[in-house]
Design an enzyme around this catalytic site. Structure first.
Site, PDB file in Angstrom:
ATOM      1  N   ASP A 186      34.968  28.806  52.025  1.00 44.81           N
ATOM      2  CA  ASP A 186      34.064  30.257  51.843  1.00 44.81           C
ATOM      3  C   ASP A 186      34.235  30.787  52.874  1.00 44.81           C
ATOM      4  O   ASP A 186      33.839  30.145  53.890  1.00 44.81           O
ATOM      5  CB  ASP A 186      33.153  29.207  50.531  1.00 44.81           C
ATOM      6  CG  ASP A 186      34.185  29.728  49.185  1.00 44.81           C
ATOM      7  OD1 ASP A 186      34.834  29.497  48.953  1.00 44.81           O
ATOM      8  OD2 ASP A 186      33.232  29.437  48.897  1.00 44.81           O
ATOM      9  N   ASP A 188      30.889  31.446  53.792  1.00 44.97           N
ATOM     10  CA  ASP A 188      29.905  31.756  54.162  1.00 44.97           C
ATOM     11  C   ASP A 188      29.232  29.995  54.226  1.00 44.97           C
ATOM     12  O   ASP A 188      27.818  29.250  54.538  1.00 44.97           O
ATOM     13  CB  ASP A 188      29.376  31.783  52.687  1.00 44.97           C
ATOM     14  CG  ASP A 188      29.369  31.497  51.613  1.00 44.97           C
ATOM     15  OD1 ASP A 188      29.990  30.769  51.477  1.00 44.97           O
ATOM     16  OD2 ASP A 188      28.838  31.851  50.714  1.00 44.97           O
ATOM     17  N   TRP A 248      32.366  34.586  39.544  1.00 42.98           N
ATOM     18  CA  TRP A 248      32.750  33.010  39.253  1.00 42.98           C
ATOM     19  C   TRP A 248      32.512  32.319  38.484  1.00 42.98           C
ATOM     20  O   TRP A 248      32.252  31.940  37.539  1.00 42.98           O
ATOM     21  CB  TRP A 248      30.538  33.259  39.825  1.00 42.98           C
ATOM     22  CG  TRP A 248      30.115  31.701  40.628  1.00 42.98           C
ATOM     23  CD1 TRP A 248      29.961  31.986  42.524  1.00 42.98           C
ATOM     24  CD2 TRP A 248      30.439  31.156  39.803  1.00 42.98           C
ATOM     25  NE1 TRP A 248      29.843  30.515  42.212  1.00 42.98           N
ATOM     26  CE2 TRP A 248      29.603  30.167  40.871  1.00 42.98           C
ATOM     27  CE3 TRP A 248      29.969  31.186  38.536  1.00 42.98           C
ATOM     28  CZ2 TRP A 248      29.468  29.017  40.986  1.00 42.98           C
ATOM     29  CZ3 TRP A 248      29.441  29.069  38.340  1.00 42.98           C
ATOM     30  CH2 TRP A 248      28.959  28.422  39.885  1.00 42.98           C
ATOM     31  N   GLU A 251      37.806  28.056  39.073  1.00 36.44           N
ATOM     32  CA  GLU A 251      39.025  27.940  39.669  1.00 36.44           C
ATOM     33  C   GLU A 251      39.210  27.149  39.629  1.00 36.44           C
ATOM     34  O   GLU A 251      40.005  26.233  39.995  1.00 36.44           O
ATOM     35  CB  GLU A 251      38.917  29.486  40.129  1.00 36.44           C
ATOM     36  CG  GLU A 251      38.743  29.011  41.242  1.00 36.44           C
ATOM     37  CD  GLU A 251      37.159  29.756  42.194  1.00 36.44           C
ATOM     38  OE1 GLU A 251      36.639  29.956  40.180  1.00 36.44           O
ATOM     39  OE2 GLU A 251      36.470  28.778  43.051  1.00 36.44           O
ATOM     40  N   ASP A 252      37.496  26.223  40.752  1.00 38.31           N
ATOM     41  CA  ASP A 252      37.840  25.206  41.529  1.00 38.31           C
ATOM     42  C   ASP A 252      38.435  23.772  41.002  1.00 38.31           C
ATOM     43  O   ASP A 252      38.633  22.932  40.957  1.00 38.31           O
ATOM     44  CB  ASP A 252      37.434  25.138  42.447  1.00 38.31           C
ATOM     45  CG  ASP A 252      35.605  25.111  42.021  1.00 38.31           C
ATOM     46  OD1 ASP A 252      35.330  25.722  40.315  1.00 38.31           O
ATOM     47  OD2 ASP A 252      34.396  25.196  42.854  1.00 38.31           O
ATOM     48  N   MET A 278      24.931  26.416  54.107  1.00 38.34           N
ATOM     49  CA  MET A 278      26.065  27.655  53.536  1.00 38.34           C
ATOM     50  C   MET A 278      24.723  28.776  53.961  1.00 38.34           C
ATOM     51  O   MET A 278      22.958  28.097  54.365  1.00 38.34           O
ATOM     52  CB  MET A 278      25.677  27.571  51.655  1.00 38.34           C
ATOM     53  CG  MET A 278      26.116  28.930  51.481  1.00 38.34           C
ATOM     54  SD  MET A 278      26.239  28.873  49.391  1.00 38.34           S
ATOM     55  CE  MET A 278      27.319  27.317  49.622  1.00 38.34           C
ATOM     56  N   HIS A 281      22.590  34.312  50.040  1.00 37.85           N
ATOM     57  CA  HIS A 281      22.814  35.718  50.294  1.00 37.85           C
ATOM     58  C   HIS A 281      22.390  35.845  48.529  1.00 37.85           C
ATOM     59  O   HIS A 281      22.421  34.969  47.840  1.00 37.85           O
ATOM     60  CB  HIS A 281      24.260  35.820  50.717  1.00 37.85           C
ATOM     61  CG  HIS A 281      24.567  35.015  49.710  1.00 37.85           C
ATOM     62  ND1 HIS A 281      25.698  34.788  48.651  1.00 37.85           N
ATOM     63  CD2 HIS A 281      25.777  33.491  50.431  1.00 37.85           C
ATOM     64  CE1 HIS A 281      26.700  33.987  48.606  1.00 37.85           C
ATOM     65  NE2 HIS A 281      27.225  33.323  49.624  1.00 37.85           N
ATOM     66  N   ARG A 283      24.414  37.019  44.967  1.00 41.30           N
ATOM     67  CA  ARG A 283      25.324  37.348  44.547  1.00 41.30           C
ATOM     68  C   ARG A 283      25.975  38.325  44.275  1.00 41.30           C
ATOM     69  O   ARG A 283      25.000  39.384  44.730  1.00 41.30           O
ATOM     70  CB  ARG A 283      24.988  36.747  43.262  1.00 41.30           C
ATOM     71  CG  ARG A 283      27.039  36.278  42.001  1.00 41.30           C
ATOM     72  CD  ARG A 283      26.294  36.402  40.743  1.00 41.30           C
ATOM     73  NE  ARG A 283      26.083  34.938  40.229  1.00 41.30           N
ATOM     74  CZ  ARG A 283      26.978  33.397  40.899  1.00 41.30           C
ATOM     75  NH1 ARG A 283      27.788  33.599  41.402  1.00 41.30           N
ATOM     76  NH2 ARG A 283      25.945  32.608  39.978  1.00 41.30           N
TER      77      ARG A 283
HETATM   78  C1  BGC Z   1      31.804  25.308  38.472  1.00 46.78           C
HETATM   79  C2  BGC Z   1      32.662  25.394  39.818  1.00 46.78           C
HETATM   80  C3  BGC Z   1      31.504  25.618  40.894  1.00 46.78           C
HETATM   81  C4  BGC Z   1      30.382  24.237  40.553  1.00 46.78           C
HETATM   82  C5  BGC Z   1      29.708  24.036  42.054  1.00 46.78           C
HETATM   83  C6  BGC Z   1      31.096  24.399  38.444  1.00 46.78           C
HETATM   84  O1  BGC Z   1      30.322  24.375  36.991  1.00 46.78           O
HETATM   85  O2  BGC Z   1      32.496  26.181  37.624  1.00 46.78           O
HETATM   86  O3  BGC Z   1      33.357  26.538  40.352  1.00 46.78           O
HETATM   87  O4  BGC Z   1      32.244  25.070  42.390  1.00 46.78           O
HETATM   88  O5  BGC Z   1      29.742  24.311  39.603  1.00 46.78           O
HETATM   89  O6  BGC Z   1      28.170  25.240  41.868  1.00 46.78           O
END
Ligand code: BGC
Length: 339
Positions: A186, A188, A248, A251-252, A278, A281, A283
């Site tokens: 990312d 930031d 947002w 995906e991770d 971080m 900022h 959203r």
């Molecule tokens: C989200 C992730 C995020 C994590 C930490 C989770 O609820 O699904 O995408 O990285 O929270 O913020």
């Protein structure tokens, strides 16, 4: 008997002396000339020898630089990271003369252990990118990496898609150089310790372990957001990242599932070395929490083999090489429901 005249014996003595001197001169001349010839001969052969060496030098390949050590001797450990002063990129470039056009760097004293592409998904975060370049270039050079920085800029104002941009970064960076490791970051997030190496491991690596905004602790064990590193093989094994997480979140977690379902595990530095700052900022517009994320995460197993690197489609609109980074602007299309 007649007494020899004293003048006659003197004459004889003088004649003998002259003959002796002449003989001496002749012998000296012979030795002198013989010596010169010898020297000339030596000079000639030496000269031939040195020409021979020179020819050899030009045909023998230069010795390979030695491989960089596992732990770089240039590391300094904890870093002071703050965002109060604005960054001037021209100054940053001057402070990093070894960084080549497009944000490329190769260590000059040793052969890097890995070739690392750093991929940054991006849109409208120029100020953050400046801080990132300011802090990361010196760190990555001290880590003795052969690296390149690729900023993947989503064109247009539609909903942001972080994971798809990272897939694009993987594909595009490989067209540029034979990278074997991919760090996804990312824009930031800035590491607070240069011992957190931007390199790949035998298992996919999560680098942003303790982020200030999250209270310097890992919220849950399977978290794989922020800054991660996957080798080319690891990335291909999980079919890259999902392309259909718009907005947002989630995906991770999908990537984390892919890693687990492919029988790999997440590796991490410890919580001290893995500290991050971080940049604060608000959203971004068009990056609201994705309401579909929970449903999608629940189906990674069924979707991961058909959604990813093998279904990736995009259009490169522009590639620009700046002194400290390469920025690739792409059209990644629209979410399925509105396309
Ligand atoms: C989200 C992730 C995020 C994590 C930490 C989770 O609820 O699904 O995408 O990285 O929270 O913020």
């Amino acid at each position: 008997m007649m007494e020899p005249l004293p003048g006659a014996s003197l004459q004889k003595a003088c004649r003998l002396l002259v003959i002796f001197c002449a003989l001496h001169l002749v012998v000296t001349m012979v030795y002198y000339l013989a010596g010169r010839d010898l020297d000339i001969f030596q000079y000639f052969t030496e000269n031939q020898q040195s020409q021979h060496d020179w020819k050899n030098a030009s045909t023998t390949p230069a010795a390979e630089p030695h491989v960089c050590p596992e732990t770089s001797p240039l590391l300094v450990g904890p870093l002071n990271i703050e965002f109060s002063n604005p960054v001037d990129l021209e100054e940053t470039k001057k402070e990093n003369p070894a960084v080549r056009d497009g944000g490329r760097h190769t260590p000059k004293d040793c052969q890097a252990l890995q070739k690392v592409a750093v991929i940054i998904p991006f849109r409208h975060r120029d100020k953050h990118l400046k801080y990132w370049l300011y802090y990361l270039h010196p760190i990555l050079q001290r880590q003795q990496l052969d690296y390149g920085v690729y900023v993947i800029n989503q064109d247009g104002e539609e909903t942001f898609n972080r994971a798809k941009l990272m897939n694009v970064g993987f594909a595009e960076a490989l067209k540029d150089y034979d990278y074997d490791c991919f760090v996804f970051s990312d824009v930031d997030l800035i590491p607070m310790d240069d011992r957190n190496i931007y390199k790949c491991n035998s298992q996919p690596r999560h680098l942003s372990v303790s982020v200030d905004k999250l209270g310097f602790r890992l919220p849950y064990q399977q978290l794989f957001g922020g800054v991660t590193a996957l080798s080319k093989d690891q990335f291909q094994k999980i079919n890259g990242f999902p392309n259909n997480y718009w907005g947002w979140g989630g995906e991770d977690d999908d990537i984390s599932n892919r890693i687990r379902y492919n029988k790999m595990s997440i590796s991490r530095p410890n919580a001290i070395i893995g500290k991050y700052r971080m940049i604060q900022h608000f959203r971004d517009a068009k990056n609201e929490p994705n309401p579909q994320r929970f449903d999608r995460i629940a189906h990674t197993k069924e979707t991961m083999n058909s959604d990813g690197l093998n279904s990736l489609s995009y259009e490169v609109l522009k590639t620009e090489k700046y002194p400290l980074y390469t920025i690739i602007t792409v059209n990644i299309g629209l979410p399925k429901s509105i396309s």
